[in-house]
Design an enzyme around this catalytic site. Structure first.
Site, PDB file in Angstrom:
ATOM      1  N   ARG A 175       0.799  -1.239   0.211  1.00 11.24           N
ATOM      2  CA  ARG A 175      -0.202  -0.207  -0.202  1.00 11.24           C
ATOM      3  C   ARG A 175       0.831   0.699   0.404  1.00 11.24           C
ATOM      4  O   ARG A 175       0.629   2.283  -0.888  1.00 11.24           O
ATOM      5  CB  ARG A 175      -0.972   0.505   1.109  1.00 11.24           C
ATOM      6  CG  ARG A 175      -2.090  -0.877   1.226  1.00 11.24           C
ATOM      7  CD  ARG A 175      -3.437  -1.221   2.223  1.00 11.24           C
ATOM      8  NE  ARG A 175      -2.192  -1.946   3.395  1.00 11.24           N
ATOM      9  CZ  ARG A 175      -2.380  -2.665   4.556  1.00 11.24           C
ATOM     10  NH1 ARG A 175      -3.068  -3.270   3.747  1.00 11.24           N
ATOM     11  NH2 ARG A 175      -1.337  -2.967   5.416  1.00 11.24           N
ATOM     12  N   ILE A 176       1.972   1.611   0.773  1.00  7.66           N
ATOM     13  CA  ILE A 176       2.355   2.656   0.961  1.00  7.66           C
ATOM     14  C   ILE A 176       3.788   2.595  -0.086  1.00  7.66           C
ATOM     15  O   ILE A 176       3.355   4.108  -0.532  1.00  7.66           O
ATOM     16  CB  ILE A 176       3.463   2.610   2.689  1.00  7.66           C
ATOM     17  CG1 ILE A 176       1.942   2.812   3.479  1.00  7.66           C
ATOM     18  CG2 ILE A 176       4.009   3.868   2.911  1.00  7.66           C
ATOM     19  CD1 ILE A 176       2.293   2.404   4.966  1.00  7.66           C
ATOM     20  N   ARG A 273      10.576   0.261   9.366  1.00  7.36           N
ATOM     21  CA  ARG A 273      10.154  -0.116  10.603  1.00  7.36           C
ATOM     22  C   ARG A 273      12.021   0.396  10.834  1.00  7.36           C
ATOM     23  O   ARG A 273      13.033  -0.800   9.854  1.00  7.36           O
ATOM     24  CB  ARG A 273      10.220  -1.650  11.072  1.00  7.36           C
ATOM     25  CG  ARG A 273       8.798  -1.691  11.737  1.00  7.36           C
ATOM     26  CD  ARG A 273       8.310  -0.634  12.948  1.00  7.36           C
ATOM     27  NE  ARG A 273       7.270  -0.886  13.069  1.00  7.36           N
ATOM     28  CZ  ARG A 273       5.923  -0.253  12.529  1.00  7.36           C
ATOM     29  NH1 ARG A 273       6.253   1.375  11.724  1.00  7.36           N
ATOM     30  NH2 ARG A 273       4.814  -0.480  13.035  1.00  7.36           N
ATOM     31  N   ASP A 297      12.984   8.053   9.509  1.00 11.18           N
ATOM     32  CA  ASP A 297      12.293   8.168  10.465  1.00 11.18           C
ATOM     33  C   ASP A 297      11.372   7.370  11.436  1.00 11.18           C
ATOM     34  O   ASP A 297      11.635   7.107  12.547  1.00 11.18           O
ATOM     35  CB  ASP A 297      10.754   7.646   9.448  1.00 11.18           C
ATOM     36  CG  ASP A 297       9.364   8.340  10.356  1.00 11.18           C
ATOM     37  OD1 ASP A 297       9.047   9.420  11.003  1.00 11.18           O
ATOM     38  OD2 ASP A 297       8.217   7.492  10.350  1.00 11.18           O
ATOM     39  N   GLU A 302      14.427   2.449  18.381  1.00 13.60           N
ATOM     40  CA  GLU A 302      13.091   3.637  19.292  1.00 13.60           C
ATOM     41  C   GLU A 302      13.700   4.306  20.770  1.00 13.60           C
ATOM     42  O   GLU A 302      13.270   2.984  21.675  1.00 13.60           O
ATOM     43  CB  GLU A 302      12.170   3.880  18.799  1.00 13.60           C
ATOM     44  CG  GLU A 302      12.703   4.205  16.726  1.00 13.60           C
ATOM     45  CD  GLU A 302      11.124   4.110  16.399  1.00 13.60           C
ATOM     46  OE1 GLU A 302      10.117   4.778  16.854  1.00 13.60           O
ATOM     47  OE2 GLU A 302      11.603   3.852  15.350  1.00 13.60           O
ATOM     48  N   HIS A 320       9.643   9.267  14.031  1.00 11.24           N
ATOM     49  CA  HIS A 320       8.497   8.204  13.563  1.00 11.24           C
ATOM     50  C   HIS A 320       7.401   9.397  13.280  1.00 11.24           C
ATOM     51  O   HIS A 320       6.229   8.713  14.199  1.00 11.24           O
ATOM     52  CB  HIS A 320       8.554   7.350  14.461  1.00 11.24           C
ATOM     53  CG  HIS A 320       7.361   5.693  13.797  1.00 11.24           C
ATOM     54  ND1 HIS A 320       8.546   4.562  14.689  1.00 11.24           N
ATOM     55  CD2 HIS A 320       6.913   5.614  12.970  1.00 11.24           C
ATOM     56  CE1 HIS A 320       7.391   4.106  13.496  1.00 11.24           C
ATOM     57  NE2 HIS A 320       6.213   4.651  12.921  1.00 11.24           N
ATOM     58  N   ILE A 321       7.211  10.299  12.974  1.00  8.92           N
ATOM     59  CA  ILE A 321       6.035  10.916  12.764  1.00  8.92           C
ATOM     60  C   ILE A 321       5.430  10.633  10.984  1.00  8.92           C
ATOM     61  O   ILE A 321       4.919  11.404  10.286  1.00  8.92           O
ATOM     62  CB  ILE A 321       6.653  12.830  12.353  1.00  8.92           C
ATOM     63  CG1 ILE A 321       7.663  12.885  11.284  1.00  8.92           C
ATOM     64  CG2 ILE A 321       6.768  13.049  13.905  1.00  8.92           C
ATOM     65  CD1 ILE A 321       8.108  13.962  11.217  1.00  8.92           C
ATOM     66  N   ALA A 322       6.088   9.774  10.177  1.00  9.53           N
ATOM     67  CA  ALA A 322       5.066   9.443   8.830  1.00  9.53           C
ATOM     68  C   ALA A 322       3.953   9.588   8.741  1.00  9.53           C
ATOM     69  O   ALA A 322       3.376   9.606   8.606  1.00  9.53           O
ATOM     70  CB  ALA A 322       5.636   7.722   8.476  1.00  9.53           C
ATOM     71  N   SER A 323       3.241   9.058  10.065  1.00 14.36           N
ATOM     72  CA  SER A 323       1.476   8.850   9.939  1.00 14.36           C
ATOM     73  C   SER A 323       1.180   9.857  10.616  1.00 14.36           C
ATOM     74  O   SER A 323       0.036   9.822  10.643  1.00 14.36           O
ATOM     75  CB  SER A 323       1.412   7.057  10.338  1.00 14.36           C
ATOM     76  OG  SER A 323       1.356   7.404  11.595  1.00 14.36           O
TER      77      SER A 323
HETATM   78  N1  LIG Z   1       7.336   5.319  10.003  1.00 16.74           N
HETATM   79  C1  LIG Z   1       5.856   4.785   9.960  1.00 16.74           C
HETATM   80  O1  LIG Z   1       5.370   5.884  10.476  1.00 16.74           O
HETATM   81  C2  LIG Z   1       5.360   4.521   9.555  1.00 16.74           C
HETATM   82  C3  LIG Z   1       5.652   2.711   9.092  1.00 16.74           C
HETATM   83  N2  LIG Z   1       4.279   1.445   8.372  1.00 16.74           N
HETATM   84  C4  LIG Z   1       5.263   0.404   8.240  1.00 16.74           C
HETATM   85  O2  LIG Z   1       5.233   0.196   7.007  1.00 16.74           O
HETATM   86  C5  LIG Z   1       4.457  -1.095   6.669  1.00 16.74           C
HETATM   87  C6  LIG Z   1       3.822  -1.234   5.570  1.00 16.74           C
HETATM   88  O3  LIG Z   1       2.725  -0.620   5.826  1.00 16.74           O
HETATM   89  P1  LIG Z   1       2.269  -1.533   4.276  1.00 16.74           P
HETATM   90  O4  LIG Z   1       2.709  -0.574   3.385  1.00 16.74           O
HETATM   91  O5  LIG Z   1       0.584  -0.901   4.753  1.00 16.74           O
HETATM   92  O6  LIG Z   1       1.696  -2.619   3.981  1.00 16.74           O
HETATM   93  P2  LIG Z   1       1.124  -3.349   3.132  1.00 16.74           P
HETATM   94  O7  LIG Z   1       1.454  -5.377   3.387  1.00 16.74           O
HETATM   95  O8  LIG Z   1       0.439  -3.086   1.974  1.00 16.74           O
HETATM   96  O9  LIG Z   1       2.670  -3.368   2.227  1.00 16.74           O
HETATM   97  C7  LIG Z   1       4.644  -4.499   3.052  1.00 16.74           C
HETATM   98  C8  LIG Z   1       5.093  -4.890   1.433  1.00 16.74           C
HETATM   99  O10 LIG Z   1       6.078  -5.471   1.660  1.00 16.74           O
HETATM  100  C9  LIG Z   1       6.288  -7.048   1.187  1.00 16.74           C
HETATM  101  N3  LIG Z   1       6.756  -7.360   1.866  1.00 16.74           N
HETATM  102  C10 LIG Z   1       7.067  -8.880   2.558  1.00 16.74           C
HETATM  103  N4  LIG Z   1       8.260  -8.716   2.468  1.00 16.74           N
HETATM  104  C11 LIG Z   1       8.861  -9.080   2.004  1.00 16.74           C
HETATM  105  C12 LIG Z   1      10.660  -9.068   1.764  1.00 16.74           C
HETATM  106  N5  LIG Z   1      11.024 -10.201   2.584  1.00 16.74           N
HETATM  107  N6  LIG Z   1      10.701  -8.346   0.531  1.00 16.74           N
HETATM  108  C13 LIG Z   1      10.242  -7.399   0.154  1.00 16.74           C
HETATM  109  N7  LIG Z   1       8.939  -6.952   0.087  1.00 16.74           N
HETATM  110  C14 LIG Z   1       8.578  -7.856   0.982  1.00 16.74           C
HETATM  111  C15 LIG Z   1       4.729  -7.157   1.048  1.00 16.74           C
HETATM  112  O11 LIG Z   1       4.549  -8.124   0.008  1.00 16.74           O
HETATM  113  C16 LIG Z   1       3.583  -6.122   1.031  1.00 16.74           C
HETATM  114  O12 LIG Z   1       3.571  -5.664  -0.703  1.00 16.74           O
HETATM  115  C17 LIG Z   1       4.761  -1.174   7.938  1.00 16.74           C
HETATM  116  O13 LIG Z   1       3.756  -2.733   8.469  1.00 16.74           O
HETATM  117  C18 LIG Z   1       4.858  -0.245   9.466  1.00 16.74           C
HETATM  118  O14 LIG Z   1       5.866  -1.641   9.294  1.00 16.74           O
HETATM  119  C19 LIG Z   1       3.182   2.163   8.187  1.00 16.74           C
HETATM  120  C20 LIG Z   1       2.870   3.152   8.628  1.00 16.74           C
HETATM  121  C21 LIG Z   1       2.942   4.302   9.079  1.00 16.74           C
HETATM  122  O1  LIG Z   2       1.246   2.337  11.592  1.00 18.98           O
HETATM  123  C1  LIG Z   2       2.354   2.267  12.152  1.00 18.98           C
HETATM  124  O2  LIG Z   2       3.172   1.230  11.617  1.00 18.98           O
HETATM  125  C2  LIG Z   2       3.328   3.277  12.603  1.00 18.98           C
HETATM  126  O3  LIG Z   2       4.378   2.789  12.198  1.00 18.98           O
HETATM  127  C3  LIG Z   2       2.789   3.984  12.742  1.00 18.98           C
HETATM  128  O4  LIG Z   2       2.487   4.616  12.502  1.00 18.98           O
END
Ligand SMILES: NC(=O)C1=CN([C@@H]2O[C@H](COP(=O)(O)OP(=O)(O)OC[C@H]3O[C@@H](n4cnc5c(N)ncnc54)[C@H](O)[C@@H]3O)[C@@H](O)[C@H]2O)C=CC1
Ligand SMILES: O=C(O)C(=O)CO
Length: 386
Positions: A175-176, A273, A297, A302, A320-323
């Site tokens: 998604r992201i 992460r 981020d 952390e 860690h403010i991405a969201s």
């Molecule tokens: N910094 C922040 O504030 C935020 C961090 N995040 C992090 O971003 C992550 C992703 O979020 P979404 O995009 O919503 O999840 P998502 O599940 O839609 O995307 C994750 C992608 O990673 C892929 N993936 C898994 N293992 C892999 C590997 N070994 N090599 C390559 N690709 C691989 C998956 O196939 C999937 O397409 C979350 O799990 C979270 O840890 C999410 C939101 C905010």
């Molecule tokens: O949703 C997450 O995974 C975060 O890192 C904070 O938005």
């Protein structure tokens, strides 16, 4: 005996006791719980990260569900305590749930919720911001101005990279990662190379269509390529953004060896992460390669940074403010509350956790379902037909 923890209470006579380990933005999440006969208790402790003992004290002897945070260690001990208190629902206020032992939760019959979708664009926007800030050296230049060092325009002053026509590499095009790729491609006419375990069909279609549009207007078309290995992305991309989940397969995905495969002037962005990157190896790489830049981020330990990172001019670091946009954080609170409420009320789980818009519309009541329960299948929970 755990020490008492300070709380704020809403609807004291509610039938179901729901605890939130932190105050969360907005009031819709509180109102939705209160309207459905919940007594809502919000922890008001000053300390930022609650310990397992603090949370055990919050759970107490009767608790139907908990909304928790990504900083907390939700393992066997907490799920056992929640289950003993009669609880059947937990939701992280986050999409990532690497802090949660889902197997342990399932063992105790506790549903685990997360908050996908509502933070996709906001998080991608921060990754894009860090990409721009790193390529145009915005933070360094800001420091220079404030230090009173600017004494006139110069041809060499803070020269950075033009993104247009360069290659953006995305590792984890979910998604992201896909939203970020679209922003960089449409906004800056970059070409795409990505690596994911799955094909990002929608993203590929978007880049193809945009490329055709540019070509029809007499411009150089943008291109895409799905790499068969991560190393291809590292070797070919000028800007690389990391968006996978954190699990055993992605721990230290970027290490010393992989950093050495990247272009000397590449930009690395991490909004996934911290432990996806070996931060000690990264500090060393930044020292050895002053033209290599990074936008972070998230951090391996952390809230701490590895020694030396804070001194590096070629690193941009944010906490860690991405969201952290108002709409997203209120939406995350709503989804987390509805995950817990849905399980308490015996509602089914939503059929497509990637499409949660119906829960976020402030002008209509949310569907009678839990928006996203990651162990729904393992628990045999019914799926919503709505
Ligand atoms: N910094 C922040 O504030 C935020 C961090 N995040 C992090 O971003 C992550 C992703 O979020 P979404 O995009 O919503 O999840 P998502 O599940 O839609 O995307 C994750 C992608 O990673 C892929 N993936 C898994 N293992 C892999 C590997 N070994 N090599 C390559 N690709 C691989 C998956 O196939 C999937 O397409 C979350 O799990 C979270 O840890 C999410 C939101 C905010
Ligand atoms: O949703 C997450 O995974 C975060 O890192 C904070 O938005």
């Amino acid at each position: 005996m755990a020490k008492p923890v300070s709380i704020e209470v809403w609807n004291p006579n509610g039938k179901y006791r729901v605890v939130s380990t932190k105050s969360m933005p907005g009031t819709r999440w509180i109102n939705l719980l209160v309207q459905q006969d919940c007594r809502v208790e919000i922890c008001t402790e000053k300390k930022t990260i609650l310990s397992v003992e603090d949370i055990i004290a919050l759970i107490g002897t009767k608790c139907d569900g908990v909304i928790g945070q990504l900083t907390e260690d939700w393992g066997e001990t907490l799920f056992s305590a929640l289950s003993k208190a009669g609880g059947k629902a937990f939701s992280n206020m986050a999409v990532g749930y690497n802090n949660v032992d889902v197997e342990a939760a399932t063992k105790y019959g506790v549903a685990v919720g997360n908050t996908p979708g509502v933070l996709t664009e906001t998080t991608a926007e921060l990754a894009a911001s860090l990409s721009l800030a790193a390529s145009r050296r915005i933070v360094e230049a800001d420091g220079f101005m404030r230090a009173g060092l600017y004494d006139g325009w110069l041809p060499h002053l803070f020269v950075g990279n033009l993104l247009k026509g360069q290659t953006v590499g995305v590792i984890g095009a979910g998604r992201i990662g896909s939203a970020y790729a679209r922003m960089m491609i449409e906004g800056f006419k970059m070409n795409l190379i990505y690596y994911d375990l799955y094909q990002a069909t929608r993203l590929e279609k978007f880049v193809t269509a945009y490329g055709q549009f540019l070509k029809a207007s007499g411009e150089e078309p943008v291109t895409w390529r799905r790499a068969s290995s991560m190393d291809e992305v590292l070797q070919q991309a000028d800007v690389i953004s990391l968006h996978p989940i954190l699990d055993k397969t992605t721990y230290h995905l970027i290490n010393k060896e992989r950093l050495s495969k990247m272009k000397k002037e590449a930009i690395l962005i991490n909004c996934s992460r911290g432990p996806v990157v070996d931060e000690e190896a990264l500090v060393e790489h930044l020292k050895q390669n002053p033209m290599f830049r990074v936008g972070l981020d998230v951090f391996e330990d952390e809230p701490y940074m590895k020694p030396g990172l804070a001194d590096m001019k070629n690193a941009i670091v944010v906490p860690h403010i991405a969201s952290a946009s108002k709409w997203t954080r209120e939406g995350m609170a709503t989804l987390a509350a509805l995950n817990v409420l849905g399980k308490i009320k015996g509602y089914p789980t939503w059929s497509n956790p990637n499409q949660v818009e119906a829960f976020l519309d402030e002008n209509s009541p949310p569907p009678a379902a839990s928006p996203s329960i990651v162990n729904a299948k393992a628990l045999g929970l019914p799926v919503s037909k709505l």
